[in-house]
Design a protein around this motif. Structure first.
Motif, short mmCIF file in Angstrom:
data_model
loop_
_atom_site.label_atom_id
_atom_site.label_comp_id
_atom_site.label_asym_id
_atom_site.label_seq_id
_atom_site.Cartn_x
_atom_site.Cartn_y
_atom_site.Cartn_z
N ILE B 746 0.84 -1.20 0.00
CA ILE B 746 0.00 0.00 0.00
C ILE B 746 0.88 1.25 0.00
CG2 ILE B 746 -1.85 1.22 1.19
CD1 ILE B 746 -2.74 -1.40 2.39
N VAL B 784 -4.01 -11.94 0.21
CA VAL B 784 -5.33 -11.34 0.37
C VAL B 784 -5.43 -10.00 -0.33
CG1 VAL B 784 -6.06 -12.44 2.48
CG2 VAL B 784 -4.52 -10.51 2.60
N LEU B 785 -4.29 -9.50 -0.81
CA LEU B 785 -4.29 -8.18 -1.42
C LEU B 785 -4.43 -8.25 -2.92
CD1 LEU B 785 -1.69 -5.78 0.13
CD2 LEU B 785 -4.09 -5.40 -0.33
N ASP B 786 -4.91 -9.37 -3.42
CA ASP B 786 -4.88 -9.55 -4.86
C ASP B 786 -5.59 -8.42 -5.57
OD1 ASP B 786 -3.74 -11.23 -6.75
OD2 ASP B 786 -5.76 -11.82 -7.37
N GLY B 787 -6.69 -7.94 -4.99
CA GLY B 787 -7.42 -6.85 -5.62
C GLY B 787 -6.57 -5.60 -5.72
N PHE B 788 -5.51 -5.55 -4.89
CA PHE B 788 -4.69 -4.37 -4.90
C PHE B 788 -3.78 -4.32 -6.12
CE2 PHE B 788 -2.14 -1.04 -2.83
CZ PHE B 788 -3.20 -0.27 -2.40
N HIS B 825 -16.65 -7.28 -11.75
CA HIS B 825 -17.30 -6.17 -11.05
C HIS B 825 -17.37 -4.98 -11.99
CE1 HIS B 825 -17.74 -7.77 -7.10
NE2 HIS B 825 -16.47 -8.07 -6.98
N ALA B 827 -17.91 -1.98 -11.48
CA ALA B 827 -17.21 -0.81 -10.95
C ALA B 827 -15.73 -0.85 -11.29
CB ALA B 827 -17.38 -0.73 -9.44
N LEU B 863 -24.13 1.71 -12.92
CA LEU B 863 -23.86 1.71 -11.48
C LEU B 863 -24.39 2.98 -10.85
CD1 LEU B 863 -20.13 0.86 -11.81
CD2 LEU B 863 -21.79 -0.64 -10.74
N VAL B 864 -24.60 2.90 -9.57
CA VAL B 864 -24.88 4.14 -8.87
C VAL B 864 -23.55 4.70 -8.38
CG1 VAL B 864 -27.22 4.08 -8.05
CG2 VAL B 864 -25.53 2.55 -7.04
N GLY B 865 -23.40 5.98 -8.55
CA GLY B 865 -22.39 6.71 -7.81
C GLY B 865 -20.94 6.56 -8.20
N SER B 866 -20.60 5.99 -9.36
CA SER B 866 -19.19 5.92 -9.70
C SER B 866 -18.77 7.24 -10.35
CB SER B 866 -18.91 4.76 -10.64
OG SER B 866 -19.70 4.91 -11.78
#
Lengths: 69, 1053
Positions: B746, B784-788, B825, B827, B863-866
């Protein structure tokens, strides 16, 4: 995983909005609200919660156990 | 056998042994993992733990081994009690003086003889204390693991208590940055495996923090190996008949194989000769029992009766016990003398039915004897009649009562034996005590179990009553205790049932005390399940019953207040919505506060001041200055009151509540007060860390690192890049020391993004590459950070484009889109496309950029709100349109983007700059000069502000030279913006002032007279005057007021 916002703690820093804009937005009162928590993966939610300066984002497992903070 | 010192793995367990080595190896390098060994009884799980222990011993691990037992599942943290004791003793070896500083007082509940109690912890609720207890053990472990790697071994996890499982789950989450390996065993045949274990395994799978291996049965050649080792014969000298027989009959279960060997020896079919060793003689009446139980039974049946009886007593006593305990218990049921008992037990040891144990039981630290396998104990127990078992349990209970009456936590064991013995009276008494003890030890689920058992036992002893309590008294007080525990655990269903039971029980014999107590509980229950009407009704009942007793009246008023605000007092969860009656709550709580003051109840005063402070502030809606002042003054009183009674947790909570309220009111435009807002955020994080220490643990360095990252993100978003870099660099430094890859990734990505924003493409690239390589190493910490990886790829693409590696930039951006599409996803797909569009447009691939941006918009429209994605795409579309000369279309997109920004829909300052810049340029191209100037001015103002905040000149230069800033300043120049903002070349110290002069000017502008300035800066008034003369000359000012105005204009204040 479930997400809750502790609006009492929220100070509108918008780190959550930056991290996950489809999940969080600022409401009229300047406090974070939830939009679509399912639109991103769990790891993004984790980072959003960890990045909140006041730890106002609460993550819970599906059976209600608090995971963060 | 072999001459090496390396421990040999059990036969047929090479794969498991390799896994154990790899877990130990990984722990030694600071990346802990969990390994669970599953399998049926007798399959050899414990032997593998023995092997792991030997291996770890050779590698100088600190080894801690614990076990869970069927009979005493309820003892909280039983497997970890010894470990904790050892850790405290090792880490505080240097003397008792240090003890207080390093050992959390909450450990008192586990090792009362080593750690003293503290009110800081006893004030917390049960679950809070438990959380903190778990953290305290983790702290001890972490500290121990810094000097040598640690191996934790736990047998029979299927019997573990909830608290132990909580600890293991928490441990496994942070294991990846600690030099700790955890190896545990459980029976996968046990249907009763606890919920905790199931969740633990699920966690491990999800977070990839460990693995489960199921032990399989041994093949015939592996059985041959076991036989060869056990009999001390070369494999080829074993007769095939023997191997066939044992292998078929035992079905490859190791325990079974051992029992068969014992059986054959005792039956005379395996004979020992001095020359030939063991030989197999199948001839003549070989009995072939069919199950492992049968073999064990057959072996047991050969024992003389004088041996059997001591074994029976031992089996009743538990998995292990001292010889003395057996002798004393025998004395109560038979006539065997002490020598015979001892001889019998030695005989059993020589037959390998019993083994020497390091400790005899959970409540005794003396060495003792235990069964070589739990199955043997079970067989002995099965061989006893129910009546005999009862008599023996009674004898054992009486013996242990006499031996260990004063031992801590013996109540649980006594409750167990008496409940299975003959004395119902004592069974009840000890079960009740066990419940109280369990609660004290924070075994909350265990306490509930004991209370339930005690209630049942009470029904069994109709004559039971004591002088001080009637049966109903006892029942009610136990139900009250259960209700409290269930309330703490939020088990609202059960609570409701208990309260119903209490209502029925109390219906007939309603003493006023009880009725009041019950009414209060009903209110709290109603508040917790949000049943406002019942709550109010019961609160009024309580208020009526309170009469003139001021303390009761306070309780009742608080209860009423709680129903009005919709949550419990002191509950940190947010206040309520419009539906709650805050005005009413304010009146009720004010009365309670006045009463509390009058009866001198300082703790209540503190709690009420805090709550009233929050209530007066309210939730939404208009709020006048008077209310804000009153709220703050109440909260600040609460801080002092909590401090006065020594309630640290309350003090911190009140401080935090006050901090929010102080800042929220003053931060209407925080971009202009960025530094005060950042220091406010840092203050909050600091207070939160103190709070964590109180409720959770002594040390939480990771939360400090996350705090740094959170400040970093905030600063990066809002354009305070210097501070952003500093905070991320500090987090990275911490991550390197703590080997926390997650924090490192991060921080690296944050650094990369920031460097890119300030125009340091090369550094941005190296940080992004470093982040990527941490992810690619795939240590358990970052799995666990794969999305990162998405963020890493985005940073990488930006940096690559910046330094001109166009192909790679396009590739990275494309990879991110592919990943997002694969993930599905919408988003992330939209966000990745917007990022791709930006990169493509920056490197000049306009056509492709258009496609990506259009698809991003299409995706995000679902989507809402992107909003951020939309703005980013629109900015790209506007830029491309402008480049192609279509200013009308460009204005359309840039108007859409800036409209969203003016509704405060993105905090990202670079995106706001980019949007206003392209808007201004589009308007300029269409000939709307004045609107163009206005839009460009916004962008120009933003970059000026950002530049002004940078004190490091090198950093400022690169920011001023970054693409976006250059574009803004050249547009501003072109449009001849007569800006009042700092001319970029003067940023930093405008007017050529020295740093001391800037300092003086700042103080002058704040209205300070020379005398105070002199005091503040530790210089003389004369020097101040000389500085002022110089300043006035440099900035061409005639007066202090003019100088102050200049300072404001140039952003010095």
């Amino acid at each position: 995983m479930r997400v809750r916002i502790d609006r009492e703690k929220c100070v509108s820093a918008e780190n959550c909005v930056v991290t996950a804009p489809t999940v969080f937005y600022l409401g009229e009162d300047g406090k974070a609200r939830l939009l679509a928590p399912d639109s991103v993966g769990a790891d993004t939610l984790w980072i959003a919660a960890e990045m909140c300066p006041t730890e106002a984002i609460i993550l819970e497992s599906d059976d209600g156990e608090q995971l963060y903070p | 056998m072999t001459g090496t010192t390396v421990a040999a793995p059990p036969p047929g367990r090479l794969r498991e042994a390799a896994e154990i080595s790899s877990v130990l190896e990984s722990a030694r390098s600071g990346k802990g993992r969990v390994l669970l060994l599953a399998g049926e009884p007798g399959i050899g799980k414990s032997h593998l733990l023995d092997y792991a222990a030997r291996l770890a011993e050779e590698e100088r691990f600190l080894i801690a081994r614990g076990a869970c037992f069927e009979d005493t599942t309820r003892s909280a943290l039983l497997p970890f009690t010894d470990l904790t004791r050892d850790l405290i003793q090792t880490t505080t070896d240097s003397g008792t003086r240090e003890r207080d500083a390093t050992v959390d007082p909450v450990l008192h509940v586990l090792v009362p003889d080593l750690v003293a109690v503290s009110t800081d912890t006893t004030r917390l609720s049960g679950p809070e204390q438990r959380e903190r207890l778990i953290d305290a053990i983790m702290s001890q472990l972490r500290r121990a693991a810094m000097s040598s790697p640690v191996l934790i071994l736990v047998d029979d996890l299927h019997w573990a208590d909830e608290t132990s499982m909580l600890l293991l789950r928490r441990l496994s989450r942070s294991l990846r940055s600690m030099a700790i390996a955890v190896i545990g065993t459980f029976r996968d045949t046990e249907a009763m495996a606890g919920r905790g274990l199931v969740r633990f395994v699920q966690d491990m799978r999800r977070e990839r923090s460990g693995s489960v291996i199921t032990l399989r049965r041994l093949s015939s050649s592996e059985t041959r190996l076991v036989l060869s080792q056990s009999l001390g014969l070369e494999q080829d000298r074993l007769s095939d008949d023997l191997v066939d027989l044992v292998s078929t009959r035992s079905e490859g279960v190791p325990l079974f194989i051992d029992e068969w060997i014992g059986h054959l020896k005792e039956d005379g079919h395996l004979r020992f000769g001095p020359a030939s060793g063991w030989t197999f003689e199948p001839a003549g009446g070989l009995s072939t029992p069919s199950g492992v139980r049968d073999v064990i039974d057959e072996r047991l049946s050969r024992l003389p009766p004088t041996t059997i009886q001591p074994l029976e007593i031992l089996a009743i006593l538990g998995p292990a016990a001292t010889v003395e305990a057996v002798q004393r218990a025998i004395h109560r049921v038979g006539s065997l003398d002490e020598e015979s008992v001892e001889a019998a037990l030695r005989d059993a040891v020589s037959r390998r039915i019993l083994v020497e144990e390091r400790r005899s039981s959970s409540h005794s630290r003396e060495p003792g004897l235990g069964f070589s396998h739990e199955q043997i104990r079970q067989s002995i127990l099965n061989g006893m009649s129910a009546e005999k078992r009862r008599r023996f349990h009674q004898a054992v209970a009486e013996t242990l009562e006499a031996l260990h009456a004063d031992a801590p936590d013996v109540s649980e064991v006594l409750a167990f034996h008496f409940s299975r013995g003959l004395d119902r009276h004592k069974a009840f008494q000890y079960t009740r005590r066990a419940a109280e003890d369990a609660r004290r030890r924070l075994a909350l689920e265990g306490a509930i179990g004991h209370y339930t058992a005690a209630l049942e036992l009470l029904e069994d002893v109709p004559e039971f009553a004591s002088e001080s309590e009637t049966r109903d008294d006892i029942r009610i007080s136990m139900l009250f205790a259960m209700e409290s525990i269930h309330a703490e655990l939020s088990n609202h269903d059960v609570r409701g049932r208990i309260l119903r039971q209490l209502r029925e029980l109390l219906g007939s014999s309603l003493s006023e005390d009880r009725a009041f107590d019950l009414a209060l509980r009903e209110v709290r229950f109603a508040v917790d399940i949000r049943n406002r009407d019942t709550g109010r009704e019961q609160a009024l009942v309580a208020l009526r019953l309170a009469g003139n007793d001021p303390l009761r009246r306070i309780d009742a008023l608080i209860a009423l207040g709680e129903t009005l605000i919709g949550r419990r007092i002191g509950d940190p969860s947010p206040l309520l919505d419009h539906a709650n009656d805050l005005g009413g709550a304010e009146r009720v709580l004010t009365e309670a506060l006045d009463l509390a003051r009058s009866v001198d109840a300082p703790e209540l005063v503190a709690a009420l001041q805090q709550e009233l402070g929050v209530v007066v502030w309210g939730s939404d809606g208009p709020r006048d200055n008077a209310r804000e002042r009153r709220s703050r003054s109440l909260l600040s009183d609460a801080v002092s009151s909590f401090r006065a009674v020594g309630d640290r947790k309350g003090e911190v909570t009140a401080l935090i509540a006050l901090a929010y309220r102080r800042e929220i009111a003053d931060s209407s435009d925080r971009v202009d007060h960025l530094d005060s807002y950042v220091s406010f955020l840092e203050e909050i994080r600091r207070l939160r860390a103190v709070e964590h220490r109180l409720t959770r643990s002594i040390e939480r360095p990771r939360s400090e690192a996350l705090a740094l990252l959170s400040i970093h993100l905030y600063c990066r978003t809002n354009g305070w890049y210097e501070l952003a870099i500093d905070r991320a660099a500090r987090a990275l430094e911490w991550a390197a020391g703590a080997r926390d890859d997650r924090v490192a990734v991060i921080a690296r990505v944050g650094l990369s993004e920031t460097h890119w924003l300030v125009g340091r493409g090369v550094r941005a690239l190296s940080d992004a590459e470093a982040a990527l390589s941490i992810l690619d190493q795939g240590s358990p910490g970052v799995a666990v950070l794969d999305g990162f990886r998405d963020s890493v790829l985005e940073a990488l693409a930006n940096a690559q484009a910046d330094v001109g590696i166009v192909d790679r930039a396009i590739e990275s951006a494309g990879e991110r889109v592919e990943r997002a599409r694969h993930g599905g996803h919408a988003a992330s797909i939209a966000a990745s496309l917007a990022g791709q569009a930006e990169v493509l447009s920056r490197v000049g691939s306009d056509e492709a950029a258009l496609d990506a941006a259009r698809e991003a918009l299409r995706q995000s429209s679902r989507l809402v709100g992107s909003i951020t994605t939309d703005i980013r795409s629109e900015v790209v579309l506007a830029r491309v349109a402008l480049k192609r000369g279509d200013s009308r279309q460009a204005i359309g997109y840039s108007t859409a983007a800036t409209a969203k920004i003016s509704q405060r829909q993105t905090p990202l300052v670079w995106l706001r700059t980019a949007a206003y810049l392209v808007h201004g340029m589009s308007l300029e191209a269409a000939g709307h000069a004045s609107d163009a100037r206005e839009a460009t001015d916004v962008a120009h103002r933003l970059v000026s502000r950002i530049a002004r905040r940078i004190t490091d000149s090198e950093l400022r230069q690169s920011f001023l030279g970054s693409d976006l800033t250059m574009e803004v300043s050249s547009a501003a120049e072109r449009m001849k913006l007569d800006t009042v903002y700092v001319p970029v070349e003067h940023v930093g110290r405008p007017g050529g002032l020295t740093s001391r002069e800037v300092e003086v000017l700042r103080l002058v502008a704040s209205g300070m007279p020379n005398r105070e300035i002199a005091d503040r800066l530790f210089i003389s008034q004369k020097t101040v005057a000389r500085h002022l003369t110089n300043i006035f000359n440099k900035i061409d000012a005639q007066s202090r007021t003019q100088a102050a105005a200049w300072a404001y204009r140039h952003g010095i204040v």
